[in-house]
Design a protein around this motif. Structure first.
Motif, PDB file in Angstrom:
ATOM      1  N   ASN A  30       0.956   0.421   2.616  1.00 23.48           N
ATOM      2  CA  ASN A  30       1.959  -0.333   3.367  1.00 23.48           C
ATOM      3  C   ASN A  30       2.061  -1.769   2.857  1.00 23.48           C
ATOM      4  O   ASN A  30       3.157  -2.292   2.618  1.00 23.48           O
ATOM      5  CB  ASN A  30       1.590  -0.320   4.851  1.00 23.48           C
ATOM      6  N   ALA A  83      -0.953   9.834   4.228  1.00 24.35           N
ATOM      7  CA  ALA A  83      -1.999   9.162   5.004  1.00 24.35           C
ATOM      8  C   ALA A  83      -1.724   9.268   6.498  1.00 24.35           C
ATOM      9  O   ALA A  83      -2.646   9.460   7.304  1.00 24.35           O
ATOM     10  CB  ALA A  83      -2.102   7.700   4.582  1.00 24.35           C
ATOM     11  N   ALA A  84      -0.450   9.152   6.895  1.00 27.13           N
ATOM     12  CA  ALA A  84      -0.096   9.252   8.311  1.00 27.13           C
ATOM     13  C   ALA A  84      -0.383  10.653   8.840  1.00 27.13           C
ATOM     14  O   ALA A  84      -0.864  10.822   9.965  1.00 27.13           O
ATOM     15  CB  ALA A  84       1.371   8.896   8.508  1.00 27.13           C
ATOM     16  N   GLN A 108       1.829   4.976  12.913  1.00 21.86           N
ATOM     17  CA  GLN A 108       1.973   5.118  11.463  1.00 21.86           C
ATOM     18  C   GLN A 108       3.200   5.962  11.124  1.00 21.86           C
ATOM     19  O   GLN A 108       3.960   5.638  10.210  1.00 21.86           O
ATOM     20  CB  GLN A 108       0.714   5.766  10.879  1.00 21.86           C
ATOM     21  N   ASN A 139       6.501   4.654   9.110  1.00 26.64           N
ATOM     22  CA  ASN A 139       6.936   5.199   7.824  1.00 26.64           C
ATOM     23  C   ASN A 139       8.354   5.746   7.875  1.00 26.64           C
ATOM     24  O   ASN A 139       9.044   5.786   6.846  1.00 26.64           O
ATOM     25  CB  ASN A 139       5.968   6.278   7.329  1.00 26.64           C
ATOM     26  N   MET A 179       1.995   6.897   1.927  1.00 29.61           N
ATOM     27  CA  MET A 179       1.908   6.561   3.349  1.00 29.61           C
ATOM     28  C   MET A 179       2.181   7.784   4.219  1.00 29.61           C
ATOM     29  O   MET A 179       1.553   7.970   5.267  1.00 29.61           O
ATOM     30  CB  MET A 179       2.884   5.424   3.688  1.00 29.61           C
ATOM     31  N   ASP A 180       3.108   8.623   3.784  1.00 28.28           N
ATOM     32  CA  ASP A 180       3.425   9.829   4.539  1.00 28.28           C
ATOM     33  C   ASP A 180       2.201  10.739   4.626  1.00 28.28           C
ATOM     34  O   ASP A 180       1.867  11.254   5.705  1.00 28.28           O
ATOM     35  CB  ASP A 180       4.586  10.561   3.860  1.00 28.28           C
ATOM     36  N   PHE A 185      -3.211   4.266   4.525  1.00 30.19           N
ATOM     37  CA  PHE A 185      -1.862   3.901   4.963  1.00 30.19           C
ATOM     38  C   PHE A 185      -1.677   2.391   4.886  1.00 30.19           C
ATOM     39  O   PHE A 185      -0.659   1.899   4.394  1.00 30.19           O
ATOM     40  CB  PHE A 185      -1.631   4.378   6.398  1.00 30.19           C
TER      41      PHE A 185
END
Length: 248
Positions: A143, A130-131, A184, A188, A127-128, A139
């Protein structure tokens, strides 16, 4: 085996019918959640039966099950429609999810394993990344998996069932334009706090960070919807087939 015992067992035909109805239900559910069957649209039994290569019976059985699940609405004298969720529905689901997510965190914290934490860290990292890249689809998938894993790791079958039903229901609420990189990143950072509370095996902190994360997600959604309404005055923020949806 006596006659009373044999009559209580399902026949092969019944098992086959149940299996077919289940397969049809899952396919219609997929079509609803993907937006292939748009919110507010009327279910056409004949068209669906032809598309899926079945009779109308399994379509009706699947429809009844999906009405109970909250994905379809049965309107007397009119038919069955894909449920259209409004802003109030979404708020209520967020409130319920906050409680269930907090409960899941508090139940998992005392017994979480190193292997489970490793899986959650991997998803946090995904996720990090993707953000940073502004990749909403990646993300969003990570998630959903992050939260679903926390709930499933509790091994509380009723909690898992209730949580997943809410997530499916929320998929009906779609609003274009809710995808923002800052949201996002903030989301996160809250995932990081949840992960740290689980690493510390602290039930109270796990509840608080999990509950607050979903509550903050609700606030972000409401702000985004208000911004959309201001940008396009007079146009309702209604669900649109194929548009992106947000659930934190």
């Amino acid at each position: 085996m006596n006659d009373s015992q044999s009559t209580s067992l399902p026949t092969i035909a019944q098992l086959r019918d149940n299996s077919l109805s289940s397969a049809v239900r899952h396919e219609i559910e997929r079509m609803i959640l993907s937006g292939e069957l748009p919110t507010g649209s009327r279910l056409n039994e004949n068209a669906l039966a032809a598309k899926l290569g079945v009779s109308r019976g399994p379509i009706r059985e699947a429809s009844r099950a999906l009405v109970e699940l909250g994905l379809l609405d049965l309107i007397p004298s009119r038919g069955v429609f894909v449920r259209r969720m409004d802003k109030q529905d979404a708020q209520e689901i967020y409130d319920l999810r906050a409680g269930l997510t907090g409960l899941a965190g508090s139940l998992l914290a005392p017994k979480v394993t190193d292997g489970q934490l490793a899986q959650l860290r991997e998803l946090f990292g995904a996720m990090d990344a993707a953000a940073m890249e502004g990749d909403f689809q990646s993300f969003y998938g990570a998630n959903l998996e992050f939260h679903d894993l926390i709930v499933s790791f509790t091994e509380n079958s009723r909690l898992i069932k209730a949580y997943r039903a809410l997530v499916k229901e929320f998929h009906l609420f779609r609003s274009h334009g809710l995808v923002q990189r800052d949201a996002q990143r903030l989301s996160n950072e809250e995932h990081r706090a949840i992960l740290e509370s689980l690493e510390e095996r602290d039930p109270a902190a796990a509840y608080e960070t999990s509950f607050r994360h979903v509550a903050n997600g609700k606030a972000r959604m409401m702000t985004a919807l208000d911004n959309l309404a201001q940008a396009a005055p007079g146009k309702p923020t209604r669900s649109k087939p194929g548009s992106l949806h947000v659930i934190e």
